[in-house]
Write a protein that holds these residues in place. Structure first.
Motif, PDB file in Angstrom:
ATOM      1  N   GLU A 196      78.860  67.886  84.969  1.00  0.00           N
ATOM      2  CA  GLU A 196      77.509  68.054  84.430  1.00  0.00           C
ATOM      3  C   GLU A 196      77.334  69.442  83.827  1.00  0.00           C
ATOM      4  N   VAL A 197      77.843  70.474  84.491  1.00  0.00           N
ATOM      5  CA  VAL A 197      77.782  71.829  83.936  1.00  0.00           C
ATOM      6  C   VAL A 197      78.552  71.900  82.629  1.00  0.00           C
ATOM      7  N   ARG A 198      79.716  71.310  82.594  1.00  0.00           N
ATOM      8  CA  ARG A 198      80.527  71.307  81.370  1.00  0.00           C
ATOM      9  C   ARG A 198      79.783  70.632  80.225  1.00  0.00           C
ATOM     10  N   ARG A 199      79.143  69.506  80.516  1.00  0.00           N
ATOM     11  CA  ARG A 199      78.381  68.793  79.481  1.00  0.00           C
ATOM     12  C   ARG A 199      77.287  69.682  78.900  1.00  0.00           C
ATOM     13  N   ARG A 200      76.598  70.392  79.761  1.00  0.00           N
ATOM     14  CA  ARG A 200      75.512  71.261  79.295  1.00  0.00           C
ATOM     15  C   ARG A 200      76.050  72.412  78.449  1.00  0.00           C
ATOM     16  N   LEU A 201      77.170  72.986  78.862  1.00  0.00           N
ATOM     17  CA  LEU A 201      77.752  74.106  78.111  1.00  0.00           C
ATOM     18  C   LEU A 201      78.248  73.659  76.741  1.00  0.00           C
ATOM     19  N   ASP A 204      75.062  73.046  74.457  1.00  0.00           N
ATOM     20  CA  ASP A 204      74.378  74.223  73.911  1.00  0.00           C
ATOM     21  C   ASP A 204      75.308  75.128  73.093  1.00  0.00           C
ATOM     22  N   GLY A 205      76.546  74.697  72.899  1.00  0.00           N
ATOM     23  CA  GLY A 205      77.467  75.431  72.043  1.00  0.00           C
ATOM     24  C   GLY A 205      78.229  76.547  72.727  1.00  0.00           C
ATOM     25  N   THR A 206      78.024  76.737  74.030  1.00  0.00           N
ATOM     26  CA  THR A 206      78.743  77.786  74.746  1.00  0.00           C
ATOM     27  C   THR A 206      80.225  77.468  74.871  1.00  0.00           C
ATOM     28  N   LEU A 207      80.525  76.191  75.018  1.00  0.00           N
ATOM     29  CA  LEU A 207      81.889  75.740  75.262  1.00  0.00           C
ATOM     30  C   LEU A 207      82.295  74.742  74.186  1.00  0.00           C
ATOM     31  N   ALA A 208      83.507  74.873  73.682  1.00  0.00           N
ATOM     32  CA  ALA A 208      84.022  73.902  72.717  1.00  0.00           C
ATOM     33  C   ALA A 208      84.295  72.575  73.415  1.00  0.00           C
ATOM     34  N   ALA A 209      84.082  71.492  72.685  1.00  0.00           N
ATOM     35  CA  ALA A 209      84.281  70.169  73.279  1.00  0.00           C
ATOM     36  C   ALA A 209      85.712  69.967  73.748  1.00  0.00           C
TER      37      ALA A 209
END
Length: 278
Positions: A196-201, A204-209
């Protein structure tokens, strides 16, 4: 090379009590206290580990993932903080910008409804199986799971296996980490909360898919976290080591105790573009 998402357990993986690291390490390593409880120093990292985690948090999103309750988690003065997200209560809660994420807890509570034995049933059964001769403390944590603190030298030889079997038949997981024996609903996992944290990141563009997940942990309650990660690492000590937990994508440290915490952080650093553990 894409910046990864770093997920790490805390106790016996990143931070260590005197008992967890052993008297030899406690007496000779350059240590920094990262937790005080009841006016006494409780948890430590090596000075090098403090620097490594501080630098790591500046280079990549780091998510502490712990069995600790929110109150217990907030006692720790981790380098690199404040962390935007933390997974606590073994996945039962997500801390977002320092506050409890009520929507995630509501999701967990809805999952638990009708799934296996309820907390009251498990607590009553556990109370019937223990006594003060070998159990120092009994705690209910976050109205979600329970644990006991035991005198390991007096712990009955068959208790853990019998208790694990009873719980497994009712949808609960048991884990012994040092002097603590946990029982928690099997539907509550660290990996689900981290997803869930990964999905949110990502949203919002913090983390690349395409960013990989790197994880570290030492206990049975970390097994699902390591299984779900793209790559993982565990120390050569602790519950998973005693169970000989082996996976092709999970590395085992060469060192133990607080030095394993340093080694894990160096391994994380090696996976970040342009970073090194030097």
């Amino acid at each position: 090379m894409t910046v990864p998402l770093i997920a790490t357990d805390l106790d016996r993986t990143m931070i260590f009590s005197k008992a967890a690291m052993g008297p030899e390490q406690f007496g000779r390593l350059d240590l920094r206290c990262v937790e005080i409880h009841e006016d006494a120093p409780l948890s430590f990292m090596t000075a090098d580990a403090v620097d490594l985690l501080d630098a790591l948090a500046a280079a990549a999103p780091v998510v502490p993932v712990t069995t600790r309750t929110p109150k217990q988690y907030r006692r720790i003065a981790l380098p690199g903080r404040p962390f935007r997200y933390a997974v606590v209560s073994s996945g039962g809660r997500i801390i977002t910008d320092g506050a409890d994420d009520k929507s995630w807890r509501a999701h967990i509570d809805s999952q638990l409804s009708g799934a296996g034995a309820d907390l009251g049933t498990v607590v009553a059964e556990l109370e019937s199986r223990i006594d003060q001769a070998w159990v120092k403390k009994f705690r209910i944590a976050d109205e979600l799971f329970c644990y006991i603190v035991v005198r390991t030298e007096r712990q009955p030889a068959g208790f853990l296996a019998d208790w694990t079997g009873w719980c497994a038949e009712r949808g609960w997981t048991v884990s012994q980490q040092g002097r603590k024996i946990y029982a928690q609903p099997a539907t509550v996992t660290k990996s689900a909360a981290l997803a869930e944290v990964r999905r949110r990141l990502i949203d919002d563009g913090t983390l690349a898919a395409a960013a990989p997940v790197l994880a570290a942990g030492d206990g049975l309650l970390d097994a699902d976290l390591l299984e779900a990660a793209d790559r993982g690492i565990r120390p050569a000590h602790g519950e998973l080591h005693e169970l000989d937990f082996q996976r092709d994508h999970v590395r085992v440290t060469e060192t133990v105790g607080a030095l394993a915490g340093e080694e894990i952080l160096a391994w994380f650093h090696a996976a970040i573009p342009g970073e090194s553990a030097a």
